[in-house]
Scaffold this motif. Structure first.
Motif, PDB file in Angstrom:
ATOM      1  N   GLU A   1       1.913   7.297   3.567  1.00  0.00           N
ATOM      2  CA  GLU A   1       1.310   8.732   3.737  1.00  0.00           C
ATOM      3  C   GLU A   1       1.985   9.853   3.061  1.00  0.00           C
ATOM      4  O   GLU A   1       1.488  10.748   2.374  1.00  0.00           O
ATOM      5  CB  GLU A   1       1.408   9.054   5.259  1.00  0.00           C
TER       6      GLU A   1
ATOM      7  N   SER B   1       0.745  -1.255  -0.056  1.00  0.00           N
ATOM      8  CA  SER B   1      -0.096  -0.112   0.050  1.00  0.00           C
ATOM      9  C   SER B   1       0.819   1.216   0.038  1.00  0.00           C
ATOM     10  O   SER B   1       2.077   1.169   0.148  1.00  0.00           O
ATOM     11  CB  SER B   1      -0.849   0.122   1.142  1.00  0.00           C
ATOM     12  N   PHE B   2       0.312   2.373  -0.407  1.00  0.00           N
ATOM     13  CA  PHE B   2       0.873   3.720  -0.396  1.00  0.00           C
ATOM     14  C   PHE B   2       1.196   4.041   0.992  1.00  0.00           C
ATOM     15  O   PHE B   2       0.175   4.139   2.059  1.00  0.00           O
ATOM     16  CB  PHE B   2       0.102   4.727  -1.275  1.00  0.00           C
TER      17      PHE B   2
ATOM     18  N   PHE C   1      -5.008   4.484  -7.184  1.00  0.00           N
ATOM     19  CA  PHE C   1      -5.160   4.931  -5.908  1.00  0.00           C
ATOM     20  C   PHE C   1      -5.947   5.991  -5.778  1.00  0.00           C
ATOM     21  O   PHE C   1      -6.498   6.351  -4.974  1.00  0.00           O
ATOM     22  CB  PHE C   1      -3.604   4.886  -5.636  1.00  0.00           C
ATOM     23  N   TRP C   2      -5.574   7.004  -6.761  1.00  0.00           N
ATOM     24  CA  TRP C   2      -6.380   8.190  -6.900  1.00  0.00           C
ATOM     25  C   TRP C   2      -7.833   8.047  -6.826  1.00  0.00           C
ATOM     26  O   TRP C   2      -8.585   8.550  -5.971  1.00  0.00           O
ATOM     27  CB  TRP C   2      -5.805   9.138  -7.896  1.00  0.00           C
TER      28      TRP C   2
ATOM     29  N   TRP D   1      -5.472  14.271   7.993  1.00  0.00           N
ATOM     30  CA  TRP D   1      -5.469  13.611   6.702  1.00  0.00           C
ATOM     31  C   TRP D   1      -6.339  12.246   7.028  1.00  0.00           C
ATOM     32  O   TRP D   1      -6.843  11.697   5.867  1.00  0.00           O
ATOM     33  CB  TRP D   1      -4.132  13.281   6.167  1.00  0.00           C
TER      34      TRP D   1
ATOM     35  N   LYS E   1     -11.216  10.793  -0.199  1.00  0.00           N
ATOM     36  CA  LYS E   1     -10.741  11.574   1.073  1.00  0.00           C
ATOM     37  C   LYS E   1     -10.866  13.079   0.793  1.00  0.00           C
ATOM     38  O   LYS E   1     -11.398  13.755   1.555  1.00  0.00           O
ATOM     39  CB  LYS E   1      -9.263  11.173   1.292  1.00  0.00           C
TER      40      LYS E   1
ATOM     41  N   GLU F   1       3.783   8.984   0.329  1.00  0.00           N
ATOM     42  CA  GLU F   1       3.437   9.032  -1.049  1.00  0.00           C
ATOM     43  C   GLU F   1       1.969   9.488  -1.521  1.00  0.00           C
ATOM     44  O   GLU F   1       2.015  10.109  -2.422  1.00  0.00           O
ATOM     45  CB  GLU F   1       3.509   7.469  -1.225  1.00  0.00           C
ATOM     46  N   GLU F   2       1.158   9.675  -0.391  1.00  0.00           N
ATOM     47  CA  GLU F   2      -0.319  10.027  -0.353  1.00  0.00           C
ATOM     48  C   GLU F   2      -0.044  11.497  -0.707  1.00  0.00           C
ATOM     49  O   GLU F   2      -0.508  12.107  -1.809  1.00  0.00           O
ATOM     50  CB  GLU F   2      -1.087   9.671   0.654  1.00  0.00           C
ATOM     51  N   ARG F   3       0.794  12.239   0.136  1.00  0.00           N
ATOM     52  CA  ARG F   3       0.714  13.426   0.070  1.00  0.00           C
ATOM     53  C   ARG F   3       1.536  13.790  -1.120  1.00  0.00           C
ATOM     54  O   ARG F   3       1.054  15.103  -1.700  1.00  0.00           O
ATOM     55  CB  ARG F   3       1.309  13.985   1.026  1.00  0.00           C
TER      56      ARG F   3
ATOM     57  N   CYS G   1      -9.232   5.993  -3.632  1.00  0.00           N
ATOM     58  CA  CYS G   1      -8.815   6.384  -2.409  1.00  0.00           C
ATOM     59  C   CYS G   1      -8.810   7.928  -2.147  1.00  0.00           C
ATOM     60  O   CYS G   1      -9.502   8.584  -1.383  1.00  0.00           O
ATOM     61  CB  CYS G   1      -7.664   5.652  -1.925  1.00  0.00           C
ATOM     62  N   ILE G   2      -7.695   8.550  -2.665  1.00  0.00           N
ATOM     63  CA  ILE G   2      -7.605   9.920  -2.476  1.00  0.00           C
ATOM     64  C   ILE G   2      -8.631  10.825  -2.959  1.00  0.00           C
ATOM     65  O   ILE G   2      -8.952  11.813  -2.298  1.00  0.00           O
ATOM     66  CB  ILE G   2      -6.018  10.376  -3.253  1.00  0.00           C
TER      67      ILE G   2
END
Length: 333
Positions: free
Chosen positions: A71, A68-69, A106-107, A331, A114, A73-75, A110-111
């Motif tokens: 945090e 999984s990505f 993933f975008w 977040w 969010k 990487e998410e940011r 998930c993102i």
DNA sequence: AATGGAGGCAACCGCCCGCCC
DNA sequence: GGGGCGGGCGGTTGCCTCCAT
């Protein structure tokens, strides 16, 4: 339908079997992929070349990161997406071991959710109208220009962990910052008639996040190659750009000097449309100065100034140094 | 246990661009 | 110059798994 390379041969579709993976892996490890269109035949696969390429890039490549990505990487994805938009391949360059497909999935899965849940438009990264109208969603914040980036620390992801940023990727941000907004150049501008190539920085809404904290810009290519003429329009002249090349870093101050040396003002265009455009830009900039800063910069002036870029980024919501209440948003969704 | 919906992910599709002839 | 081809990319689809009912 289908791609031309697929229509010429009997091809299998759907999920790849372990045997197919092994064939493709063995072939590429032994011979390299060469021309992808020839890979299926050489590897003994009943797939089209594009399918082989995709399978290799998205799954079999040895340098892929699994799991999984993080945090960070998410940011990184959010910050780069804010600047580049749905340029998944470009975004993926900032995430070693991740593929564009992975980032995109993933975008979307998930993102995006969010951001929406926190009241942001995932496309623009601005607050959604409903969130603006609902103080409870934004912690009584009145600033309509707040960006999703402000959910994070004002320090850019470049300073979070430089190991997550590929060396040649930061320039994408630099370029994209100019390319993000619609071009302000006149469609009728006649570049061919000019005896020299003349350009002007067209998008003042620069995100200079690289310049905020790390004090260093990483480069693997000469600066001249890094500067994309597409984000320049008329009225600045490209001089011989000093070459700072190959895989080393150089201080911010040095880059600033380079850019200043590389772009010198020339006489303004006599084209009526360009004059009108320049006038509009100057007016817009004056508003910027009035509202945001007393810095001695103006879009009409051709002095390229980092302060200028930073200050003009503010009113358009592209960048904000100030800690806002949005920074306090968690977040974790 | 069966079923249906949601979410995640792998793969495909179609378009675009650059290169080559 | 233009057509063919290969590669790259973003959008979309469809399958699989998980979970709630």
């Amino acid at each position: 339908m289908g791609h031309t390379c697929c229509s010429k041969q009997k091809v299998k579709r759907g999920l790849w079997s372990p045997e197919e993976d092994e064939k493709l892996l063995n072939h590429i490890n032994t011979y390299g992929h060469g021309s992808w269109s020839s890979v299926p035949e050489l590897a003994g696969l009943e797939r089209c070349g594009k399918s082989c390429r995709l399978r290799w890039i998205n799954y079999l490549r040895p340098d892929l990161k699994r799991g999984s990505f993080s945090e960070i990487e998410e940011r990184t994805i959010v910050e780069v997406h804010r600047i580049l938009g749905n340029k998944w391949a470009q975004i993926a360059k900032h995430l070693p071991g991740r593929t564009d497909n992975e980032v995109k999935n993933f975008w979307n899965s998930c993102i995006k959710k969010k951001l929406i849940a926190q009241g942001f438009d995932p496309n623009t990264h601005n607050l959604l109208p409903s969130s603006k109208a609902n103080p409870s969603n934004i912690n009584n914040n009145n600033n309509n220009n707040i960006h999703a980036c402000n959910m994070f620390s004002p320090s850019s992801f470049f300073s979070v962990n430089s190991s997550h940023v590929s060396a040649d990727a930061s320039i994408d941000i630099l370029e994209a910052a100019y390319l993000t907004l619609p071009s302000t150049s006149s469609p009728n501008a006649n570049h061919e008639s000019s005896p020299i190539s003349t350009y002007e920085f067209q998008n003042p809404n620069m995100v200079w996040s690289e310049f905020q904290n790390p004090n260093m810009v990483w480069s693997t290519t000469p600066v001249q190659e890094q500067i994309n003429p597409n984000f320049l329009t008329e009225s600045m002249e490209i001089n011989s750009v000093p070459t700072i090349s190959t895989s080393h870093s150089y201080p911010i101050s040095e880059l600033e000097n380079i850019v200043n040396e590389s772009f010198q003002p020339i006489t303004k265009s006599t084209n009526p449309e360009d004059i009108q455009l320049q006038s509009q830009q100057e007016e817009a900039c004056e508003v910027v100065e009035d509202e945001e800063t007393n810095m001695d910069v103006s879009f009409g002036s051709s002095n390229f100034d980092m302060n200028f870029m930073e200050s003009t980024a503010l009113p358009c919501g592209m960048y904000n140094y100030q800690l806002s209440p949005m920074d306090q948003l968690a977040w974790n969704g």
